[in-house]
Design an enzyme around this catalytic site. Structure first.
Site, mmCIF file in Angstrom:
data_model
loop_
_atom_site.group_PDB
_atom_site.id
_atom_site.type_symbol
_atom_site.label_atom_id
_atom_site.label_comp_id
_atom_site.label_asym_id
_atom_site.label_seq_id
_atom_site.Cartn_x
_atom_site.Cartn_y
_atom_site.Cartn_z
ATOM 1 N N ARG A 1 0.817 -1.118 0.057
ATOM 2 C CA ARG A 1 0.015 -0.105 0.036
ATOM 3 C C ARG A 1 0.754 1.237 0.080
ATOM 4 O O ARG A 1 1.238 1.599 0.967
ATOM 5 C CB ARG A 1 -0.805 -0.077 1.089
ATOM 6 C CG ARG A 1 -1.849 -1.223 1.313
ATOM 7 C CD ARG A 1 -2.602 -1.194 2.687
ATOM 8 N NE ARG A 1 -3.273 -2.738 2.535
ATOM 9 C CZ ARG A 1 -4.036 -2.926 3.541
ATOM 10 N NH1 ARG A 1 -3.691 -2.500 4.900
ATOM 11 N NH2 ARG A 1 -4.790 -3.868 3.389
ATOM 12 N N ASP B 1 1.541 5.165 0.148
ATOM 13 C CA ASP B 1 0.819 6.416 0.709
ATOM 14 C C ASP B 1 0.372 7.197 -0.300
ATOM 15 O O ASP B 1 0.945 7.330 -1.166
ATOM 16 C CB ASP B 1 1.830 7.022 2.037
ATOM 17 C CG ASP B 1 1.630 6.191 3.300
ATOM 18 O OD1 ASP B 1 0.724 5.597 3.469
ATOM 19 O OD2 ASP B 1 2.627 6.327 3.969
ATOM 20 N N TYR C 1 12.584 -0.129 -3.715
ATOM 21 C CA TYR C 1 12.074 1.358 -3.665
ATOM 22 C C TYR C 1 13.403 2.294 -4.012
ATOM 23 O O TYR C 1 14.242 2.079 -3.777
ATOM 24 C CB TYR C 1 11.469 1.847 -2.311
ATOM 25 C CG TYR C 1 10.179 1.338 -2.039
ATOM 26 C CD1 TYR C 1 9.085 2.418 -2.279
ATOM 27 C CD2 TYR C 1 9.789 0.048 -1.229
ATOM 28 C CE1 TYR C 1 7.697 2.343 -2.039
ATOM 29 C CE2 TYR C 1 8.473 0.159 -0.916
ATOM 30 C CZ TYR C 1 7.343 0.900 -1.576
ATOM 31 O OH TYR C 1 6.064 0.416 -1.200
ATOM 32 N N ARG D 1 10.854 6.223 3.792
ATOM 33 C CA ARG D 1 11.222 7.508 4.114
ATOM 34 C C ARG D 1 11.842 7.751 5.382
ATOM 35 O O ARG D 1 12.318 8.807 5.490
ATOM 36 C CB ARG D 1 9.709 8.095 4.288
ATOM 37 C CG ARG D 1 9.056 8.018 2.693
ATOM 38 C CD ARG D 1 7.575 8.349 2.819
ATOM 39 N NE ARG D 1 7.208 9.773 3.230
ATOM 40 C CZ ARG D 1 5.874 10.004 3.688
ATOM 41 N NH1 ARG D 1 4.829 9.166 3.353
ATOM 42 N NH2 ARG D 1 5.559 11.061 4.273
#
Lengths: 261, 261
Positions: B52, B54, B113, B202
């Site tokens: 998922r 964001d 990522y 992040r």
């Protein structure tokens, strides 16, 4: 006593209804003027641009000028002040104080526009606001060859959309380049001209793409120029691919003055 | 009898409230499910994602699966059908028909990522939705050195935002890379891990940037891991710089398995 500032700005045009102020529309000029009004606690300052980019058209090197009525602010501080007040889709990059006889539009000696076309079959989500889209096979060599016919001084009436107010449509095209970026599957068009007519780059790109796709003969450009007839080209490439790249205030350098052959 | 489709999609996350469906919000899952409902004239089809993302987070290689209840459609036609119905900020790139024991989340062996950080003083208008912004001097070598301490199998509790429902926070980091792109003045972070916790990339990026800026010692990562305490890192890098780059359904290849030193 006012101070004339010449500033270079970049903007993402996709959320602006073009450069020029319009009532009830978000425009680049209106947004910068609002920031200046705030800076001067309510004074109306008119912002002049080197040219009026249309809705959705971007700029990497648009140039503006305005006359600042309050105490002179050093250029570096003017950049910071405006960047701190403007939304993130405009950025102030360069600033200098100029004589009051400088005018962004009348003093310009040439302009450089760049146009990106994606050849991908489906639109890349990250490019949808920043390229045109032409999902067809094109012959890049034909487009390169045809683009050369634009070089030199011509009456570009056939490549000007109606709506422009300028009578004299003779311009000098100094430089054209058509390149394929294999990695991104894009065609990049560059045009440096003494000045551009209304929608001229987008009409030129549409014409060259038709030549690349084989819908027009490769030697069609001289014929179209000669007719001085806008009806000869009915297509206009999308606004999203167009970037005002640079404005020349000195003579266009020799390296960007191509011979026609 | 249904057919399970595995599809790779890309999306520009800036106008989505994340991947996962939420009432009254525009989400990736909701948008794809709406298109499938239209295709099947009203059938509710659940779309599963590999993870998922964001709000504001992008994907170049998100993977989804769903069970299509109507007559089987060849993969190439499924791509065309969905691309013709979806808004331009999502694109379907790949499609295959898979066995019903394939599951995008449970079958994944690793994820990649990528995070972009712009070091420009002012935000570039064309990057505002697609990079993080860190206008400070950073020591790239310190970040490279510190990033190596993430390699291997660790309990990453310190780098997980609260809100995740997963109890076991042990993951294996296979690959990290920190590179400076001088031309664009950006830092690009790559992470390949067996799985990522909530906001983990992040938080990792924020930690590495603090190390690069000299606000944390270069050897701080092993200490932070050891504490298993989220309070050790208070910063989370902006969503805008984050891209889900690839999901591995075979073992993560050897070339992406770095030794810790």
């Amino acid at each position: 006593m006012t101070t004339r500032y010449k500033m270079t700005i970049a903007y993402d045009g996709h959320l602006f209804h073009g450069f020029q102020s319009q009532p009830h529309q978000r425009t680049v000029q209106g947004t910068v003027e609002a920031a200046l009004k705030k800076m001067t606690k309510g004074k109306n300052i008119i912002v002049e641009g080197s040219g009026r980019t249309d809705a959705g058209v971007h700029a990497l090197g648009q140039v503006i000028h305005f006359d600042y009525p309050d105490k002179e602010i050093p250029p570096a501080r003017m950049i910071c002040a405006l960047n701190s007040m403007l939304p993130l889709d405009i950025v102030f990059k360069e600033c200098e104080i100029v004589n009051s006889d400088f005018h962004v539009r009348y003093s310009a000696k040439g302009k450089w526009y760049r146009y990106y076309v994606s050849l991908d079959r489906f639109v890349d989500p990250f490019k949808r606001f920043y390229t045109g889209h032409y999902p067809y096979p094109v012959d890049i060599d034909k487009m390169k060859m045809a683009a050369r016919d634009l070089l030199g001084t011509h009456d570009f009436t056939s490549f000007a959309a109606s709506g422009g107010q300028i009578k004299n449509k003779v311009r000098t095209m100094y430089y054209v380049n058509v390149a394929k970026n294999e990695q991104s599957n894009e065609i990049v068009f560059d045009f440096i001209c003494s000045g551009f007519l209304y929608n001229m780059v987008r009409i030129l790109v549409a014409t060259l793409l038709e030549i690349g796709r084989g819908k027009r003969p490769v030697d069609d450009i001289p014929r179209v120029i000669m007719t001085k007839d806008r009806e000869q080209v009915r297509e206009t490439a999308q606004a999203s691919g167009l970037f005002l790249y640079h404005v020349f205030y000195e003579d266009v350098p020799e390296k960007y003055r191509l011979d026609r052959e």
